[in-house]
Design an enzyme around this catalytic site. Structure first.
Site, short mmCIF file in Angstrom:
data_model
loop_
_atom_site.label_atom_id
_atom_site.label_comp_id
_atom_site.label_asym_id
_atom_site.label_seq_id
_atom_site.Cartn_x
_atom_site.Cartn_y
_atom_site.Cartn_z
N LYS A 21 -18.33 30.43 -28.32
CA LYS A 21 -18.67 29.69 -27.10
C LYS A 21 -17.86 30.10 -25.89
CE LYS A 21 -20.35 25.94 -26.80
NZ LYS A 21 -21.29 24.84 -26.91
N SER B 98 0.83 -1.21 0.00
CA SER B 98 0.00 0.00 0.00
C SER B 98 0.86 1.25 0.00
CB SER B 98 -0.93 0.00 1.22
OG SER B 98 -0.20 -0.18 2.41
N ASN C 93 -2.12 -2.73 13.29
CA ASN C 93 -3.57 -2.58 13.23
C ASN C 93 -4.06 -1.33 13.97
OD1 ASN C 93 -3.41 -4.92 11.83
ND2 ASN C 93 -4.26 -6.22 13.44
N GLN D 201 -7.37 -2.36 4.02
CA GLN D 201 -6.34 -1.54 3.37
C GLN D 201 -6.92 -0.79 2.17
OE1 GLN D 201 -2.13 -2.83 3.16
NE2 GLN D 201 -2.52 -3.12 1.00
N ASN E 172 -17.81 28.23 -22.25
CA ASN E 172 -18.42 27.07 -21.59
C ASN E 172 -18.20 27.08 -20.07
OD1 ASN E 172 -19.29 26.01 -24.05
ND2 ASN E 172 -17.34 24.99 -24.40
N SER F 82 -14.29 27.15 -26.91
CA SER F 82 -14.40 25.96 -27.76
C SER F 82 -13.33 26.08 -28.83
CB SER F 82 -15.78 25.91 -28.39
OG SER F 82 -15.74 25.12 -29.56
N THR G 92 -40.54 25.82 -9.60
CA THR G 92 -40.76 24.44 -9.17
C THR G 92 -40.96 23.68 -10.48
OG1 THR G 92 -43.15 24.69 -9.02
CG2 THR G 92 -41.91 25.10 -7.01
N HIS G 93 -40.47 22.46 -10.53
CA HIS G 93 -40.48 21.67 -11.77
C HIS G 93 -39.74 22.39 -12.90
CE1 HIS G 93 -43.89 19.49 -9.84
NE2 HIS G 93 -44.23 20.70 -9.46
N TYR H 107 -9.38 -6.86 12.56
CA TYR H 107 -8.82 -6.35 11.32
C TYR H 107 -8.78 -7.42 10.23
CZ TYR H 107 -5.40 -4.51 8.00
OH TYR H 107 -4.78 -4.08 6.86
N GLU I 138 -19.58 22.31 -14.70
CA GLU I 138 -19.88 20.94 -15.16
C GLU I 138 -19.05 19.91 -14.42
OE1 GLU I 138 -20.44 20.92 -19.73
OE2 GLU I 138 -19.43 22.78 -19.24
N LYS J 143 -8.14 3.50 2.07
CA LYS J 143 -7.45 4.78 1.96
C LYS J 143 -7.61 5.50 0.63
CE LYS J 143 -4.13 2.53 4.12
NZ LYS J 143 -4.98 1.78 5.07
N1 ARG Z 1 -1.11 -1.45 5.31
C1 ARG Z 1 -2.05 -1.96 6.23
C2 ARG Z 1 -3.40 -1.24 6.05
O1 ARG Z 1 -3.41 -0.21 5.47
C3 ARG Z 1 -1.58 -1.77 7.63
C4 ARG Z 1 -2.10 -2.75 8.61
C5 ARG Z 1 -1.59 -4.09 8.33
N2 ARG Z 1 -1.87 -5.02 9.37
C6 ARG Z 1 -1.69 -6.32 9.20
N3 ARG Z 1 -1.98 -7.07 10.20
N4 ARG Z 1 -1.27 -6.82 8.10
O2 ARG Z 1 -4.45 -1.72 6.46
#
Ligand code: ARG
Length: 463
Positions: free
Chosen positions: A288, A28, A115, A327, A290, A282, A160-161, A322, A295, A330
């Protein structure tokens, strides 16, 4: 440190390193490097607490804490070499710390796990984003207040509408968005209060036997208190889901406003002129201009709501505590936060720069029999008709005006009387759009006096 044979962080049990595909799906670091500052801040608080509790020595804590600052400065200056073999930001930082300070680095991971570490880092990051969204929303609210103040009594059609309904004021319309965005601010603030509990010290899932002080790290990291259940703490991503929910609602509001700006800036409406700074041309049609920013903001809700649905789908059905599925949290939150911030900034720029075309607004407000309700109300008030009857009489007059191709105020008094004998000359005063909006003084109504009162209230709220 990036020994392929076995991982430096958990290699004890492993004879061989991972397959290249395993490494690719597992890592990650490509995106969680954005958590570097939060990771190092969390680790520094953890090390200080371990020393205060006599779990590691003061000297080791000092070495670790200073070493972590060196790591941070390497990351910030761009000299840090991120390694995919080291999976994520947590192991990249710890591994580099070991290279810099040696043996004491190995003591940092006492009484914690990745974790609780990742939950802590991600919460700190999301909390900052909530604050940034609140600031971004308040900047946009201020821009809207500026427009509302300038045009508290400019008359425009209310729809309205998307059919002309009754005249409203420009200020009233702007203030409708202020109310929506004000709720967005309070939603982010509510979510922030609820999420502000510290997972650090929950360790892998069950807590730890070391005599840690979770109140100390909570205070150091700006959390209100430690989380009360270690299983929940490492398994919880509600804070991310709440962030995405708040972000989705805000993005939906911005999308609705964008749609209005797209319509209003068209040649058919000409209600507003967007500035050159927030428009594009454009390549083929020279005439134009825009509303691309509007948008794109209109579209952002797609990916932001998509991120929310994606994370809900990741989390549903996960057993405690966990799982690596988490993961996948994010990138969704990063992308949603980046795009919402950009949308807020673009909308703020567009609103500050746009010009309302007061004459077009007024002309449109006066067309489409927009004061028909005022006529019906007059019949109730002045001629004592039940509203349903007044509605019927007015409908007949609208039909008459329509057949003659004129507006209601253009009908003669005789024509008016043909629909109901009690109509007098006085009716004409309520048929102008200015009188129509000025009469709507009920609390929260469109009358300029009400709009100005709401502007004043918001200015006080924002300080
Ligand atoms: N990179 C992991 C995540 O974002 C970190 C936690 C990993 N924990 C594990 N027990 N493998 O979730």
């Amino acid at each position: 440190m990036t020994d392929k044979k076995s991982n430096a962080m958990w290699g004890g049990r492993f004879a061989a390193g991972p397959d290249a595909i395993m490494e690719a799906i597992n890592a990650s670091i490509g995106y969680d490097k954005r958590l570097a500052f939060q990771d190092i801040t969390g680790s520094r608080a953890h090390a200080a607490m371990l020393a205060a509790q006599g779990i590691i020595t003061d000297t080791d804590a000092k070495t670790i804490r200073e070493g972590l600052l060196t790591v941070l400065s390497e990351i910030e200056s761009g000299t840090f070499e991120f390694s995919t073999a080291l999976e994520d930001i947590h192991m990249n930082v710890e591994s580099r710390l070991k290279e810099i300070v040696g043996e004491p680095a190995g003591r940092l991971h006492t009484a914690r796990s990745r974790n609780d570490q990742v939950a802590t880092d991600f919460k700190l990051w999301t909390r900052d984003q909530m604050d940034a969204c609140i600031d971004g929303l308040e900047a946009l609210i201020k821009a809207l207040l500026g427009q509302a103040e300038a045009g508290a009594d400019w008359v425009m059609p209310g729809f309205t509408h998307l059919q002309t309904a009754q005249p409203v004021t420009w200020g009233h319309h702007m203030m409708a968005y202020v109310e929506m965005l004000g709720r967005d601010v309070s939603r982010f603030k509510d979510a922030r209060v609820r999420m502000n509990e510290n997972p650090l010290g929950s360790a892998a899932l069950a807590g730890t036997g070391f005599p840690i002080d979770r109140h100390m790290t909570s205070e150091a990291l700006g959390f209100d208190r430690p989380t009360a259940n270690s299983l929940d703490a490492v398994a919880d991503r509600d804070f991310a889901l709440e962030f995405l929910s708040c972000a989705s609602i805000t993005a939906m509001h911005l999308s609705r406003f964008s749609e209005e700006l797209v319509i209003w800036s068209s040649a058919q409406f000409r209600f507003v002129t967007l500035s050159d700074r927030f428009s594009t041309g454009s390549s083929i049609m020279p005439q134009k201009k825009n509303p691309d920013a509007a948008e794109l903001i209109r579209a952002k809700v797609g990916r932001i709501m998509g991120a929310m649905v994606a994370l809900f789908t990741v989390m549903k059905g996960l057993p405690l505590a966990y799982s690596k599925d988490m993961q996948e949290d994010k990138e969704q939150v990063f992308d949603a936060a980046d795009n919402l911030m950009l949308a807020l900034a673009a909308m703020t720029g567009m609103v500050s720069d746009m010009t309302a075309n007061v004459d077009s607004l007024r002309a449109a407000a006066a067309s489409g029999f927009s004061t028909a309700t005022d006529l019906a109300d007059w019949l109730v008030r002045e001629a004592g008709l039940p509203f349903r009857d007044a509605h019927h009489v007015t409908g007949a007059l609208v039909a008459l005006a329509e057949s003659k191709g004129c507006d209601l105020p253009d009908l003669s008094l005789d024509e008016m009387k043909s629909a109901h004998a009690a109509i007098t000359e006085g009716v004409y005063t309520v048929l102008t759009v200015e009188n129509s909006v000025a009469s709507r003084t009920s609390y929260g109504g469109t009358a300029p006096s009400q709009v100005r009162a709401q502007i004043a209230r918001w200015k006080e709220v924002l300080g």
